[in-house]
Enzyme design. Structure first.
Site, PDB file in Angstrom:
ATOM      1  N   GLY A  13      54.858  -1.697  45.335  1.00 20.81           N
ATOM      2  CA  GLY A  13      54.471  -0.393  44.892  1.00 20.81           C
ATOM      3  C   GLY A  13      53.351  -0.664  44.137  1.00 20.81           C
ATOM      4  N   THR A  14      53.470  -1.291  43.174  1.00 25.12           N
ATOM      5  CA  THR A  14      52.167  -1.846  42.477  1.00 25.12           C
ATOM      6  C   THR A  14      50.899  -2.027  42.794  1.00 25.12           C
ATOM      7  OG1 THR A  14      54.116  -2.504  40.746  1.00 25.12           O
ATOM      8  CG2 THR A  14      51.781  -3.209  40.496  1.00 25.12           C
ATOM      9  N   ASN A  30      61.316   7.458  37.381  1.00 21.23           N
ATOM     10  CA  ASN A  30      62.184   6.449  37.892  1.00 21.23           C
ATOM     11  C   ASN A  30      63.242   6.058  36.758  1.00 21.23           C
ATOM     12  OD1 ASN A  30      59.622   5.310  36.594  1.00 21.23           O
ATOM     13  ND2 ASN A  30      60.917   3.679  35.950  1.00 21.23           N
ATOM     14  N   GLN A  71      59.955   6.275  43.946  1.00 18.12           N
ATOM     15  CA  GLN A  71      61.389   6.683  43.896  1.00 18.12           C
ATOM     16  C   GLN A  71      61.496   7.814  44.877  1.00 18.12           C
ATOM     17  OE1 GLN A  71      63.746   5.052  42.374  1.00 18.12           O
ATOM     18  NE2 GLN A  71      62.609   3.663  40.976  1.00 18.12           N
ATOM     19  N   HIS A  97      61.567  -1.730  48.844  1.00 16.60           N
ATOM     20  CA  HIS A  97      62.884  -2.211  48.252  1.00 16.60           C
ATOM     21  C   HIS A  97      63.644  -1.090  47.475  1.00 16.60           C
ATOM     22  CE1 HIS A  97      61.972  -2.705  43.896  1.00 16.60           C
ATOM     23  NE2 HIS A  97      60.790  -2.611  44.316  1.00 16.60           N
ATOM     24  N   THR A 143      47.295 -11.685  55.813  1.00 20.61           N
ATOM     25  CA  THR A 143      48.104 -11.689  56.948  1.00 20.61           C
ATOM     26  C   THR A 143      49.407 -10.825  56.623  1.00 20.61           C
ATOM     27  OG1 THR A 143      47.366 -13.883  57.516  1.00 20.61           O
ATOM     28  CG2 THR A 143      49.219 -13.167  58.502  1.00 20.61           C
ATOM     29  N   CYS A 189      63.623  -4.761  26.524  1.00 22.79           N
ATOM     30  CA  CYS A 189      63.884  -5.863  25.349  1.00 22.79           C
ATOM     31  C   CYS A 189      62.699  -6.733  25.451  1.00 22.79           C
ATOM     32  CB  CYS A 189      65.145  -6.544  25.393  1.00 22.79           C
ATOM     33  SG  CYS A 189      65.521  -7.709  24.111  1.00 22.79           S
TER      34      CYS A 189
HETATM   35  N1  PLP Z   1      56.514   3.204  40.684  1.00 18.54           N
HETATM   36  C1  PLP Z   1      57.854   3.631  40.344  1.00 18.54           C
HETATM   37  C2  PLP Z   1      58.159   4.920  40.075  1.00 18.54           C
HETATM   38  C3  PLP Z   1      58.812   2.594  40.292  1.00 18.54           C
HETATM   39  O1  PLP Z   1      59.946   2.937  40.311  1.00 18.54           O
HETATM   40  C4  PLP Z   1      58.507   1.187  40.719  1.00 18.54           C
HETATM   41  C5  PLP Z   1      59.375   0.437  40.658  1.00 18.54           C
HETATM   42  O2  PLP Z   1      60.411   0.223  40.024  1.00 18.54           O
HETATM   43  C6  PLP Z   1      57.065   1.196  40.851  1.00 18.54           C
HETATM   44  C7  PLP Z   1      56.259   1.988  40.846  1.00 18.54           C
HETATM   45  C8  PLP Z   1      56.619  -0.431  41.495  1.00 18.54           C
HETATM   46  O3  PLP Z   1      56.881  -0.703  42.683  1.00 18.54           O
HETATM   47  P1  PLP Z   1      57.143  -2.198  43.200  1.00 18.54           P
HETATM   48  O4  PLP Z   1      58.320  -2.672  42.153  1.00 18.54           O
HETATM   49  O5  PLP Z   1      57.363  -2.333  44.654  1.00 18.54           O
HETATM   50  O6  PLP Z   1      55.791  -2.708  42.601  1.00 18.54           O
END
Ligand code: PLP
Length: 389
Positions: A72-73, A151, A179, A201, A236, A322
């Protein structure tokens, strides 16, 4: 491994058995590169495109609008960097104070490189003021980037209305739907959203596979250059995980109207509120993901609660992180105007479809006793626990 009560599905989810079933043979035998022209390669390309079709169906868009990424990042960074590259003269970004760190850290980095970032506040329920959003968009705004579902609290931003505002202002929009994807029905083909990020995931696929929706009418500038993904992302493809993501997308679609998770979450919350004095729900209770419950327990340090709950086999998350030995209260709860004490006294419980009635019963049994124990251990002079909600 001991059996656990897993209420941390917003952090990640377990693999669906059907996902594992499709991944294992591909990892063992289906090792062809989808770009190769021999039979193994052609088979891999077919698997890849089938998965793209499945993810597109869940998103309600065309197959060619789905780009596979590694997380996602990466999807978020690709969308933001692409929007900035389209018109380099536009150096202003609008975002919110409650974004995931993937967005916040990139915006901080861009600010150091001369971009101007407007981070919009939220109210005490985690809601955005849409008039303030509209007013923040300027002629030099390259992009508005914000969450669909938070999240930590599960609070939903009204994305269809936001998409209209951003379009009216002739600016690009990126939605972090990591999310929301697979939890809310989507019909992206019928919207004006240019970019939307999702991650495998969170919907019972493997870690390290994700997608970026790129509206076909929007210009796109790749982050990773190469020939794969039609020249839009080099590297790939992670074939087995992508195939698993496709299956997970199908399963999410089948379960999308299932109310079981909502019923568990609501029963859990009602129980916590009635049994534990000084327990409060954090965030808008109406516009919220069905699976998420963010609760604060007056007078309790969430880190301590997390450790005791973990000892009893219950997994959840704290509303604080933390770092280097010091506990920082959650930036999301702080942005909602909560005191450090309330933010530090918060825990996130997130349900998934592999939970059971037994998990609900166990959570309702274990959490009140842990909170009571921590309160009994609290030093004299700690905040008084008042009865009621
Ligand atoms: N954006 C949100 C709202 C998330 O909850 C998360 C992961 O917790 C991410 C982005 C990042 O996703 P990834 O862990 O697949 O990089």
């Amino acid at each position: 491994m001991r059996s656990v009560t897993y209420l941390d599905n917003n952090a990640t989810t377990q693999l669906a058995p059907e996902v594992l079933d499709v991944m294992v043979p591909l990892l063992r035998d289906g090792y062809g590169n989808p770009s190769s022209i021999h039979e193994l390669g052609r088979n891999a390309a077919k698997v890849l495109e089938e998965a793209r079709g499945r993810v597109a169906t869940l998103a309600g868009c065309r197959e060619e609008e789905i780009l596979f990424t590694s997380c996602g990042t990466e999807s978020i960074h690709t969308a933001i960097q692409s929007a900035l590259a389209i018109d380099p003269d536009k150096r202003h970004i609008v975002t919110t104070a409650v974004e995931h760190s993937a967005t916040i850290r990139l915006c901080e980095h861009l600010a150091q490189r001369g971009y101007e970032i407007t981070s919009l506040p939220v109210d005490s329920s985690g809601r955005l003021d849409l008039e303030q959003l509209a007013a923040a968009i300027r002629p030099d705004t390259a992009l508005v980037t914000l969450l669909w579902a938070n999240n930590e609290t599960g609070v939903l931003f009204p994305i269809p209305e936001i998409a209209e505002i951003v379009k009216r202002k002739k600016t690009l929009l990126h939605v972090d739907a990591v999310q929301a994807f697979g939890k809310l029905p989507l019909a992206l083909g019928e919207t004006d959203i240019p970019f939307l990020s999702a991650s495998g995931h969170k919907i019972h696929a493997a870690k390290g596979v994700a997608a970026l929706y790129i509206n076909r009418r929007v210009k796109f500038v790749p982050l990773l250059r190469g020939s794969q993904e039609n020249g839009r992302r080099g590297g790939t493809q992670n074939l087995a995980s992508i195939a698993g993501f496709g299956v997970a997308a199908d399963l999410a679609r089948q379960h999308i109207n299932n109310r079981q998770i909502l019923e568990w979450r609501n029963a859990f919350e009602e129980n916590m509120l009635s049994v534990i004095p000084g327990c409060r729900v954090n965030g808008d209770r109406t516009n919220r993901l069905a699976n998420t419950s963010n609760l604060s327990f007056e007078g309790v340090e969430s880190e301590g609660a997390l450790i005791l709950l973990d000892k009893k086999g219950l997994c959840c998350s704290a509303g604080s992180a933390c770092t280097s030995g010091s506990i920082h209260p959650s930036h999301v709860l702080k942005a909602m105007g909560f005191s450090n004490e309330r933010a530090r006294a918060s825990l996130r419980f997130s349900f998934g479809r592999y939970n059971s009635q037994g998990d609900l019963a166990r959570a309702c049994e274990v959490i009140p006793s842990v909170i009571e124990k921590l309160r009994a251990l609290a030093p004299a002079g700690s905040p008084v626990i008042r009865a009621g909600k």
